[in-house]
Structure formats: C-alpha cells, structure tokens
Design a protein around this motif. Structure first.
Motif, PDB file in Angstrom:
ATOM      1  N   CYS A  62      46.562  39.930 -14.753  1.00 34.68           N
ATOM      2  CA  CYS A  62      47.114  38.776 -15.688  1.00 34.68           C
ATOM      3  C   CYS A  62      46.682  37.388 -15.683  1.00 34.68           C
ATOM      4  CB  CYS A  62      48.656  39.105 -15.520  1.00 34.68           C
ATOM      5  SG  CYS A  62      49.305  38.197 -13.946  1.00 34.68           S
TER       6      CYS A  62
ATOM      7  N   CYS B  22      51.305  39.878 -12.006  1.00 31.46           N
ATOM      8  CA  CYS B  22      51.055  41.039 -11.887  1.00 31.46           C
ATOM      9  C   CYS B  22      50.688  41.503 -10.348  1.00 31.46           C
ATOM     10  CB  CYS B  22      49.665  41.810 -12.539  1.00 31.46           C
ATOM     11  SG  CYS B  22      48.369  40.837 -11.853  1.00 31.46           S
TER      12      CYS B  22
ATOM     13  N   CYS C 126      45.965  39.548  -7.881  1.00 35.61           N
ATOM     14  CA  CYS C 126      45.320  38.363  -6.986  1.00 35.61           C
ATOM     15  C   CYS C 126      45.768  38.035  -5.865  1.00 35.61           C
ATOM     16  CB  CYS C 126      44.905  37.197  -7.897  1.00 35.61           C
ATOM     17  SG  CYS C 126      46.399  36.261  -8.180  1.00 35.61           S
TER      18      CYS C 126
ATOM     19  N   CYS D  55      45.720  33.266  -8.607  1.00 32.94           N
ATOM     20  CA  CYS D  55      45.686  32.808 -10.166  1.00 32.94           C
ATOM     21  C   CYS D  55      46.345  31.502 -10.590  1.00 32.94           C
ATOM     22  CB  CYS D  55      46.045  33.926 -11.237  1.00 32.94           C
ATOM     23  SG  CYS D  55      47.673  34.437 -11.338  1.00 32.94           S
TER      24      CYS D  55
HETATM   25  S1  FES Z   1      46.163  37.890 -11.580  1.00 35.81           S
HETATM   26 FE1  FES Z   1      48.160  38.603 -11.896  1.00 35.81          FE
HETATM   27  S2  FES Z   1      49.165  37.551 -10.504  1.00 35.81           S
HETATM   28 FE2  FES Z   1      47.397  36.547 -10.240  1.00 35.81          FE
END
Ligand code: FES
Ligand code: FAD
Length: 430
Positions: free
Chosen positions: A383, A388, A391, A418
């Motif tokens: 995301c 999500c 990462c 992220c």
């Molecule tokens: S890419 Fe989804 S929490 Fe970082």
C-alpha cells in the motif's frame, strides 16, 4: 434334563445371540446408509457437482493453494468497463502457469510492479501500485477494477496518474502482468454479525468483494452498503448492485449522489442527495453492534471515522482503508512519536545488512522504502501508506521515526519502511 435337551437349549441360545448381533449390525449399517443418502441429496446432483462447488467464502491465506512468493505472471483475460463514463475498468487476471489460485480474504488487494513510460522524465519508471480485488474468492480468476486518475485540477504541468492510465490505455487482453499475492489487513470479518460497508467513489472495489463473497455464498448476516459518488455516469456496477439488493433481503443498498445529473432519478438510481455522512447513518441504522468498513476519499474518511468514534462506535468495530496516505484523527490510535533533534542528517548511515550496503541517508527521501528502492535494494511493498505490513523489516540496530501513525502495528523490533525515516544510524535486516 437330558443331554439332548441341554444341547438343544445351548444351540438355540447361540443361534439367538448370533441373530441378535446380525440384526444390530444390519440396523447400524442402515443408519449410516440413510445418513450418506441424506448428505448426497444435499449436494444436488451428487458428488461430481460438489467437486465443482465454489471455495468457501473466506478461505483466507491458507486457501486451496499456497500464496506465492514475489511476483507471478498473470494474463489479462478480459477488460470490462464498469461505468457509463468508462473511467473504471475491470481486469480479469488468470495465472499464466495455469496452477490454482490461492484464496484471499474479501477486501484484500494485489500489488503490481510495471515498467511505465514516465512523461515527466521521458524515460521508463518501475511503478508499484496496489489494487483491491473486486470480486469474491473462489473463482478461476482474480478481478481488479481501476479508476483512471487524471492530473490534479489546475495542474496542467503535472502528468496524469502513471499506472492507472497505463492500464487503461496500453494494457490489452492477452498482456501479461507481474502480480504479488493477495495481502492486506482490511477484510470482512467472516462472522455473522451485522455490518455496514461505506464506499466513496472507487472505494467501492473492496466492498464489491465483501458483498459478493458474503451474499453469493448464502450468508444471511445483515449487510448495508452506503455508496457515495457524484452521479449516475460514475456509478460502478450499478446493475449488479441493484440485482444483489433485489435478490437478498438481508442486503440494504443506499446510494448517495452528491451532484446528480438531470437524467438521474431520485428513488430509482439513488436514494439520497449529498454525501454519506454521520447524520444519514444515524437516521438509517438501528442500534446494533455493527462493524463499519470504510473506504473512500481522504475527505470522507477524515470526517466519518472520527464521527463514528464520537457516536460511540467501539474502536475495534471501525475498519478502514485509504487508497493512499490519509491522516485520520482517531484518538484511540497510536500517534507518531515525538522526536528530539537528532544529529545532522548527512551523518546518518543506514545499513542494509542482507544486501551488504551501508549508505548515507538522503534527507530528501520521503521514506526508508523510497531510499532503499533508489539504491537498488529490493524490499517488499504494497500500500505504501502504512496499512498493509508488506514493507515490515526487522531493525537490527537504531531507531526510526514515523511520518504518520501506522495503521498496521509492526512487530516489536520491526518498522514499516514506507512511512518511516532513520532517527540516527540504523541497521535494517534487508
Ligand atoms: S507498503 Fe504497506 S505498510 Fe508499507
Ligand atoms: C490498498 C490499496 C488498494 C487500492 N485499490 C484500488 C482500486 O481498487 N482501484 C483503483 O482505481 N485504485 C486503487 N488504489 C489506488 C492505486 O493504488 C493508485 O494509487 C491509483 O491508481 C493512482 O495511481 P497512478 O499511478 O495512476 O497515479 P500516480 O502516478 O500515483 O499519481 C497520483 C496523482 O498524483 C498526481 N501527480 C503526479 N505527479 C505529481 C507531482 N509531482 N506532484 C503532485 N501530484 C502529482 C497525478 O496527476 C495523479 O493525480 C488502491 C490503493 C491502495 C493503497
């Protein structure tokens, strides 16, 4: 009693016992047979049809096939426009390897990584984006529905959305796209309690998956959909939604147009004029322990989520997903940590231990994820908004600061790349 009489009695008793056992055994077998006959009748045409039946509604990550690692190639089997204005297009995706698809939870999304022409540089950009699965689990294909994203109003110099426009304009049936396995923590609870789905615009996609999964598999739970959009030209899968409402008395559809067109009929095409707001919810819903699932524009989320909090809806009954960064004022959610002034930015060293790289932190990088990608370090992401957990990476040494409060709580000793930045020298297990 003579010997002959005694022998006769004993023989008679033995025969009687054997007969008794035989009758009992027959009765037990008959019971089992009746039971099997009843179950076979419940399958309709018998066992072959049972084999064709759909997967259960919420097979989850441990569905019929295991989720795959990394990217898997999917062929676009169909492209279907879903609204009058042809701004939303569905892509039906089948795996190129022909192997079965893993189940997923309705509400989860797929992650795509494509090389896309970038008009701002004239080159090609590796672009990662997430798209919610817009149909139920258990089919032989996955479906996503993508809205074309224009340049922001009044910014003629900015390019329109990279991947959404690429998918609309350049991806055709037969093309192959690399896709990461379904993931995400925004999904319909498989229980039987009443639920309220609230969708704004393209936020309808995870709700379609939840609805299709729940209703088409025969769940009788009370389920509401409040769907806010501008007008009939943007109404996604209108006929499908209306058919579901007609067929399932437990499903209640409320459509709100904020700017109806002259041809849009109140009471037929939509029920309410205006936005989906807390006043409408309070007026429509009775007092029940509803679970609320919300996906829409930042403005919708930022007004509705705190309003539900204020209305007294328990924190654990409010579930939401933003299709990008949205700052939600939820008193009960963890806020970003306050930081003390750290050492000069240029002195921060970030070490990616698995990749064997030690790099000087670039203060202009938006996040550790961007920084890692810019330096050729492969890190999973979904995301890109802290929702999500894709990462998540273990911190071996050091600390990070968050740009915003994460929606997904990382494991102790880990961070979400992220939405985080290094506080000082940092070693990551990546
Ligand atoms: S890419 Fe989804 S929490 Fe970082
Ligand atoms: C979990 C999740 C699920 C999602 N599900 C769906 C879904 O089901 N359907 C769907 O359609 N979308 C969905 N999205 C959104 C999707 O992932 C993309 O964000 C969306 O398609 C836009 O991507 P893009 O590459 O087209 O636009 P981008 O290239 O990311 O651009 C976005 C906007 O920024 C503007 N822009 C470009 N450059 C600049 C600049 N320099 N400064 C300021 N603005 C700029 C663009 O003009 C555009 O308006 C989801 C997102 C998440 C996180």
């Amino acid at each position: 009693m003579t010997v002959l009489e005694l022998t006769t009695y004993i023989t008679f008793a033995i025969v009687l016992q054997i007969g008794g056992f035989a009758v009992l055994a027959f009765f037990r077998h008959w019971q089992v047979y009746q039971g099997l006959k009843g179950r076979a009748a419940g399958f309709g045409n018998g066992l072959p049809e049972q084999a064709d039946r759909e997967l259960p509604p919420h097979p989850g990550p441990a569905g019929h096939a295991a989720p795959w690692e990394g990217f898997r190639d999917f062929r676009v089997a169909r492209k279907v426009f879903e609204d009058e204005s042809r701004e939303v297009c569905s892509f039906h995706l089948v795996p190129v390897d022909g192997q079965p698809l893993p189940g997923f939870r309705p509400g989860q999304f797929l992650t795509f990584r494509l090389d896309v022409a970038d008009p701002s540089t004239g080159g090609v950009k590796k672009t990662v984006r997430c798209y919610s699965l817009s149909d139920r689990p258990g089919l032989d294909h996955y479906r996503i529905s993508v809205k074309r994203v224009p340049a922001p109003k009044g910014s003629a110099d900015l390019p329109p959305g990279l991947l959404s426009n690429h998918l609309h304009d350049h991806v055709i049936e037969g093309d192959v796209l690399p896709v990461r396995a379904p993931s995400g923590h925004f999904f319909l609870d498989p229980g039987s309690g009443p639920v309220v789905l609230i969708a704004g615009g393209i936020g309808i996609t995870p709700m379609l998956s939840m609805l299709n999964a729940s209703l088409e598999n025969g769940d009788s739970r009370e389920i509401w959909l409040f769907y806010g959009l501008r007008n009939g030209a943007e109404h996604v899968m209108k006929t499908h939604l209306e058919a579901l409402a007609e067929k399932h008395p437990n499903f209640h559809l409320r459509v709100c147009y904020s700017r109806p067109l002259p041809g849009d009929g109140k009471g037929t095409d939509y029920q309410n004029e205006g936005h989906v707001d807390i006043a409408l919810l309070r007026l429509t819903l009775s007092l029940k322990p509803y679970h609320f699932y919300i996906c829409g524009s930042p403005a919708m989320m930022e007004s509705l989520v705190p309003a539900l909090d204020e209305w007294g809806v328990p924190d654990q009954n409010i579930h939401y997903e933003a299709f990008g960064p949205a700052s939600l004022a939820r008193p009960s959610r963890r806020q970003p940590e306050k930081t003390e002034a750290g050492p000069a930015a240029q002195s921060i060293t970030v070490t990616f231990s698995k990749s064997g790289k030690s790099l000087t932190w670039d203060e202009n990088a938006a996040s550790l994820l961007d920084f890692a990608e810019e330096n050729g370090i492969e890190v999973a992401s979904g995301c890109r908004a802290g929702g999500c957990g894709s990462c998540q990476v273990a911190i071996e040494e050091g600390e990070v600061d968050y740009n915003q409060a994460p929606d997904f709580d990382p494991d102790p000793g880990s961070c979400l790349l992220c939405i985080s930045r290094p506080r000082h020298d940092l070693t990551l297990s990546a």
